[in-house]
Design a protein around this motif. Structure first.
Motif, PDB file in Angstrom:
ATOM      1  N   ARG A 237       0.858  -1.180   0.000  1.00 29.99           N
ATOM      2  CA  ARG A 237       0.000   0.000   0.000  1.00 29.99           C
ATOM      3  C   ARG A 237       0.895   1.231   0.000  1.00 29.99           C
ATOM      4  O   ARG A 237       1.722   1.411   0.902  1.00 29.99           O
ATOM      5  CB  ARG A 237      -0.918   0.020   1.221  1.00 29.99           C
ATOM      6  N   PRO A 238       0.746   2.115  -1.004  1.00 31.99           N
ATOM      7  CA  PRO A 238       1.673   3.251  -1.093  1.00 31.99           C
ATOM      8  C   PRO A 238       1.392   4.301  -0.028  1.00 31.99           C
ATOM      9  O   PRO A 238       0.262   4.449   0.447  1.00 31.99           O
ATOM     10  CB  PRO A 238       1.390   3.807  -2.496  1.00 31.99           C
ATOM     11  N   ASN A 239       2.433   5.040   0.312  1.00 32.90           N
ATOM     12  CA  ASN A 239       2.260   6.119   1.290  1.00 32.90           C
ATOM     13  C   ASN A 239       1.388   7.245   0.748  1.00 32.90           C
ATOM     14  O   ASN A 239       0.826   8.016   1.521  1.00 32.90           O
ATOM     15  CB  ASN A 239       3.628   6.672   1.703  1.00 32.90           C
ATOM     16  N   ALA A 240       1.265   7.323  -0.564  1.00 32.69           N
ATOM     17  CA  ALA A 240       0.520   8.426  -1.186  1.00 32.69           C
ATOM     18  C   ALA A 240      -0.987   8.298  -1.037  1.00 32.69           C
ATOM     19  O   ALA A 240      -1.711   9.270  -1.278  1.00 32.69           O
ATOM     20  CB  ALA A 240       0.884   8.503  -2.673  1.00 32.69           C
ATOM     21  N   SER A 241      -1.484   7.099  -0.666  1.00 35.55           N
ATOM     22  CA  SER A 241      -2.931   6.918  -0.638  1.00 35.55           C
ATOM     23  C   SER A 241      -3.306   5.722   0.230  1.00 35.55           C
ATOM     24  O   SER A 241      -2.589   4.715   0.262  1.00 35.55           O
ATOM     25  CB  SER A 241      -3.465   6.686  -2.054  1.00 35.55           C
ATOM     26  N   ASN A 242      -4.460   5.819   0.907  1.00 35.11           N
ATOM     27  CA  ASN A 242      -5.033   4.682   1.626  1.00 35.11           C
ATOM     28  C   ASN A 242      -6.117   3.972   0.825  1.00 35.11           C
ATOM     29  O   ASN A 242      -6.677   2.979   1.302  1.00 35.11           O
ATOM     30  CB  ASN A 242      -5.636   5.148   2.962  1.00 35.11           C
ATOM     31  N   LEU A 243      -6.408   4.457  -0.372  1.00 34.52           N
ATOM     32  CA  LEU A 243      -7.523   3.930  -1.154  1.00 34.52           C
ATOM     33  C   LEU A 243      -7.023   2.840  -2.097  1.00 34.52           C
ATOM     34  O   LEU A 243      -7.056   2.957  -3.333  1.00 34.52           O
ATOM     35  CB  LEU A 243      -8.222   5.051  -1.918  1.00 34.52           C
ATOM     36  N   PHE A 244      -6.585   1.734  -1.497  1.00 33.73           N
ATOM     37  CA  PHE A 244      -5.945   0.622  -2.204  1.00 33.73           C
ATOM     38  C   PHE A 244      -6.957  -0.518  -2.319  1.00 33.73           C
ATOM     39  O   PHE A 244      -7.423  -1.047  -1.320  1.00 33.73           O
ATOM     40  CB  PHE A 244      -4.693   0.208  -1.429  1.00 33.73           C
ATOM     41  N   ASP A 245      -7.284  -0.883  -3.548  1.00 35.76           N
ATOM     42  CA  ASP A 245      -8.385  -1.803  -3.825  1.00 35.76           C
ATOM     43  C   ASP A 245      -7.859  -3.080  -4.477  1.00 35.76           C
ATOM     44  O   ASP A 245      -6.778  -3.112  -5.070  1.00 35.76           O
ATOM     45  CB  ASP A 245      -9.388  -1.120  -4.761  1.00 35.76           C
ATOM     46  N   TYR A 246      -8.658  -4.126  -4.400  1.00 34.32           N
ATOM     47  CA  TYR A 246      -8.391  -5.428  -5.013  1.00 34.32           C
ATOM     48  C   TYR A 246      -9.220  -5.570  -6.287  1.00 34.32           C
ATOM     49  O   TYR A 246     -10.271  -4.944  -6.436  1.00 34.32           O
ATOM     50  CB  TYR A 246      -8.779  -6.552  -4.039  1.00 34.32           C
ATOM     51  N   GLU A 247      -8.774  -6.420  -7.208  1.00 33.61           N
ATOM     52  CA  GLU A 247      -9.561  -6.778  -8.392  1.00 33.61           C
ATOM     53  C   GLU A 247      -9.138  -8.176  -8.847  1.00 33.61           C
ATOM     54  O   GLU A 247      -7.998  -8.372  -9.269  1.00 33.61           O
ATOM     55  CB  GLU A 247      -9.356  -5.794  -9.546  1.00 33.61           C
ATOM     56  N   CYS A 248     -10.040  -9.148  -8.765  1.00 33.26           N
ATOM     57  CA  CYS A 248      -9.717 -10.491  -9.264  1.00 33.26           C
ATOM     58  C   CYS A 248      -9.860 -10.511 -10.788  1.00 33.26           C
ATOM     59  O   CYS A 248     -10.840 -10.009 -11.337  1.00 33.26           O
ATOM     60  CB  CYS A 248     -10.622 -11.543  -8.623  1.00 33.26           C
ATOM     61  N   GLU A 249      -8.850 -11.069 -11.471  1.00 35.04           N
ATOM     62  CA  GLU A 249      -8.863 -11.053 -12.927  1.00 35.04           C
ATOM     63  C   GLU A 249      -8.167 -12.298 -13.503  1.00 35.04           C
ATOM     64  O   GLU A 249      -7.229 -12.840 -12.914  1.00 35.04           O
ATOM     65  CB  GLU A 249      -8.182  -9.793 -13.464  1.00 35.04           C
ATOM     66  N   LEU A 250      -8.637 -12.694 -14.659  1.00 36.80           N
ATOM     67  CA  LEU A 250      -8.009 -13.738 -15.465  1.00 36.80           C
ATOM     68  C   LEU A 250      -6.913 -13.121 -16.314  1.00 36.80           C
ATOM     69  O   LEU A 250      -7.143 -12.122 -17.011  1.00 36.80           O
ATOM     70  CB  LEU A 250      -9.060 -14.393 -16.361  1.00 36.80           C
ATOM     71  N   ALA A 251      -5.717 -13.704 -16.271  1.00 39.18           N
ATOM     72  CA  ALA A 251      -4.602 -13.250 -17.097  1.00 39.18           C
ATOM     73  C   ALA A 251      -4.392 -14.208 -18.264  1.00 39.18           C
ATOM     74  O   ALA A 251      -4.384 -15.426 -18.084  1.00 39.18           O
ATOM     75  CB  ALA A 251      -3.320 -13.156 -16.268  1.00 39.18           C
ATOM     76  N   VAL A 252      -4.211 -13.639 -19.441  1.00 33.27           N
ATOM     77  CA  VAL A 252      -3.970 -14.385 -20.677  1.00 33.27           C
ATOM     78  C   VAL A 252      -2.541 -14.093 -21.116  1.00 33.27           C
ATOM     79  O   VAL A 252      -2.146 -12.930 -21.234  1.00 33.27           O
ATOM     80  CB  VAL A 252      -4.953 -13.940 -21.783  1.00 33.27           C
ATOM     81  N   VAL A 253      -1.753 -15.136 -21.358  1.00 37.40           N
ATOM     82  CA  VAL A 253      -0.363 -14.964 -21.764  1.00 37.40           C
ATOM     83  C   VAL A 253      -0.223 -15.362 -23.234  1.00 37.40           C
ATOM     84  O   VAL A 253      -0.603 -16.471 -23.627  1.00 37.40           O
ATOM     85  CB  VAL A 253       0.583 -15.800 -20.882  1.00 37.40           C
ATOM     86  N   ILE A 254       0.322 -14.452 -24.014  1.00 33.34           N
ATOM     87  CA  ILE A 254       0.482 -14.687 -25.443  1.00 33.34           C
ATOM     88  C   ILE A 254       1.669 -15.613 -25.698  1.00 33.34           C
ATOM     89  O   ILE A 254       2.727 -15.497 -25.083  1.00 33.34           O
ATOM     90  CB  ILE A 254       0.683 -13.356 -26.193  1.00 33.34           C
ATOM     91  N   GLY A 255       1.474 -16.546 -26.630  1.00 32.07           N
ATOM     92  CA  GLY A 255       2.544 -17.427 -27.084  1.00 32.07           C
ATOM     93  C   GLY A 255       3.099 -16.915 -28.395  1.00 32.07           C
ATOM     94  O   GLY A 255       3.802 -15.910 -28.432  1.00 32.07           O
ATOM     95  N   THR A 256       2.772 -17.611 -29.481  1.00 30.08           N
ATOM     96  CA  THR A 256       3.180 -17.088 -30.782  1.00 30.08           C
ATOM     97  C   THR A 256       2.367 -15.829 -31.050  1.00 30.08           C
ATOM     98  O   THR A 256       1.140 -15.850 -31.034  1.00 30.08           O
ATOM     99  CB  THR A 256       2.936 -18.119 -31.899  1.00 30.08           C
ATOM    100  N   GLY A 257       3.055 -14.732 -31.250  1.00 32.95           N
ATOM    101  CA  GLY A 257       2.391 -13.452 -31.382  1.00 32.95           C
ATOM    102  C   GLY A 257       1.957 -13.181 -32.810  1.00 32.95           C
ATOM    103  O   GLY A 257       1.796 -14.090 -33.626  1.00 32.95           O
ATOM    104  N   GLY A 258       1.748 -11.910 -33.095  1.00 31.36           N
ATOM    105  CA  GLY A 258       1.368 -11.531 -34.444  1.00 31.36           C
ATOM    106  C   GLY A 258       0.517 -10.292 -34.455  1.00 31.36           C
ATOM    107  O   GLY A 258       0.165  -9.722 -33.420  1.00 31.36           O
ATOM    108  N   ARG A 259       0.167  -9.891 -35.647  1.00 32.47           N
ATOM    109  CA  ARG A 259      -0.653  -8.702 -35.886  1.00 32.47           C
ATOM    110  C   ARG A 259      -1.834  -9.110 -36.745  1.00 32.47           C
ATOM    111  O   ARG A 259      -1.755 -10.061 -37.530  1.00 32.47           O
ATOM    112  CB  ARG A 259       0.209  -7.656 -36.598  1.00 32.47           C
ATOM    113  N   HIS A 260      -2.952  -8.411 -36.591  1.00 34.66           N
ATOM    114  CA  HIS A 260      -4.165  -8.672 -37.368  1.00 34.66           C
ATOM    115  C   HIS A 260      -4.585 -10.142 -37.253  1.00 34.66           C
ATOM    116  O   HIS A 260      -4.767 -10.834 -38.252  1.00 34.66           O
ATOM    117  CB  HIS A 260      -3.957  -8.282 -38.839  1.00 34.66           C
TER     118      HIS A 260
END
Length: 284
Positions: free
Chosen positions: A115-138
């Motif tokens: 929690r940073p000293n600059a703020s007490n308004l520190f929130d949580y967020e549960c999320e799914l992370a997707v990791v890219i393998g072979t990349g690309g464009r379009h």
């Protein structure tokens, strides 16, 4: 397959789940870290075969790292669950809301969220992370999931007052060591296509504060990968953090904020649990 990145002292390594533990080898012996295998067509299959024959890791000696230690991009999606858009008093978006996080803002499973000293308004967020393998464009939507190396768990910790200082949210997501990522990279064959239909929860000090299902996503994984690739080249190890459901602390009554001494766990069905204590900046 389930992979971890870890360190023993100053030496990084890669491990694979084996029974109740892990087998692993130093990255130097493998010729690269986990990320270096992601862009190869059969990279994780080949890595899995090597690690299946590796020695068992003594986990008491291991420090976990985020599965991708040095991602080129961490692309976060805002307002991507219908119920969260509703609780935030936003209309359901017709195009993904995208902002950035950075690697220095992310810690591994078990490491403290700060929690940073600059703020007490520190929130949580549960999320799914997707990791890219072979990349690309379009990348076409119907081919997009072929470019996903695996999935993980993410806590998109947010400093809310800084997030709302401007129309762009990045500053509230950019504080050092305020997000968490891990513990494992789980390959797609272990999971439903695009991780649809998985329960996702936040548990703070034993109390369930978010409890939803990835089926509620507005933009599914294939859509996100395809849409982002229209603008930028996705590269191996890039991380897409797919949004949080309803129940965030800022929008509860009364509000709930992360504070020193808390323990926050993010769970995603069939992927795993990510747990982190909370400390105050400068106290470690």
């Amino acid at each position: 397959m389930r992979f971890i990145s870890y360190a023993i002292g100053n030496e990084e390594g890669v491990g694979i789940k084996s029974g109740d533990g892990y087998r692993g080898l130093p990255a130097a012996d493998l010729g690269g870290d986990l990320q270096s295998f992601l862009g190869r067509q059969t990279g994780l299959v080949d890595l899995g075969k090597i690690l299946d024959a590796a020695p068992e890791l003594a986990m008491s000696e291991v420090t976990l790292l985020p599965p991708v230690v040095r991602p080129g991009k961490i692309l976060c999606i805002g307002l991507n669950y219908r119920a969260h858009a509703a609780e935030s008093s936003f209309e359901v978006p017709t195009y993904p809301t995208v902002f950035a996080r950075f690697a220095n803002g992310t810690v591994a499973h078990g490491a403290p969220l700060v929690r940073p000293n600059a703020s007490n308004l520190f929130d949580y967020e549960c999320e799914l992370a997707v990791v890219i393998g072979t990349g690309g464009r379009h990348l076409a939507k119907e081919e997009a999931l072929n470019h996903v190396a695996g999935y993980s768990v993410f806590n998109d910790g947010s400093v809310r007052d800084f997030q709302m200082k401007s129309p762009q949210w990045t500053m509230g997501k950019a504080f050092d060591e305020t997000g968490a990522f891990g513990p494992e990279l789980v390959t797609p064959e272990e999971l439903p296509d695009g991780c649809r239909g998985l329960r996702i929860r936040t548990i703070l000090n034993g109390e369930v504060l978010q409890d939803a299902n990835t089926e509620d996503m507005i933009f599914d994984v294939a859509t996100l990968v395809s849409t982002l690739s229209e603008v930028m080249t996705l590269t191996p190890g890039d991380v897409i953090v797919t949004g949080t459901p309803d129940g965030v602390g800022a929008l509860r009554n009364p509000q709930i904020w992360l504070k020193p001494g808390d323990e926050c766990t993010i769970e995603i069905e069939r992927i795993g649990s990510l747990t982190n204590p909370v400390v105050q900046e400068g106290t470690r």
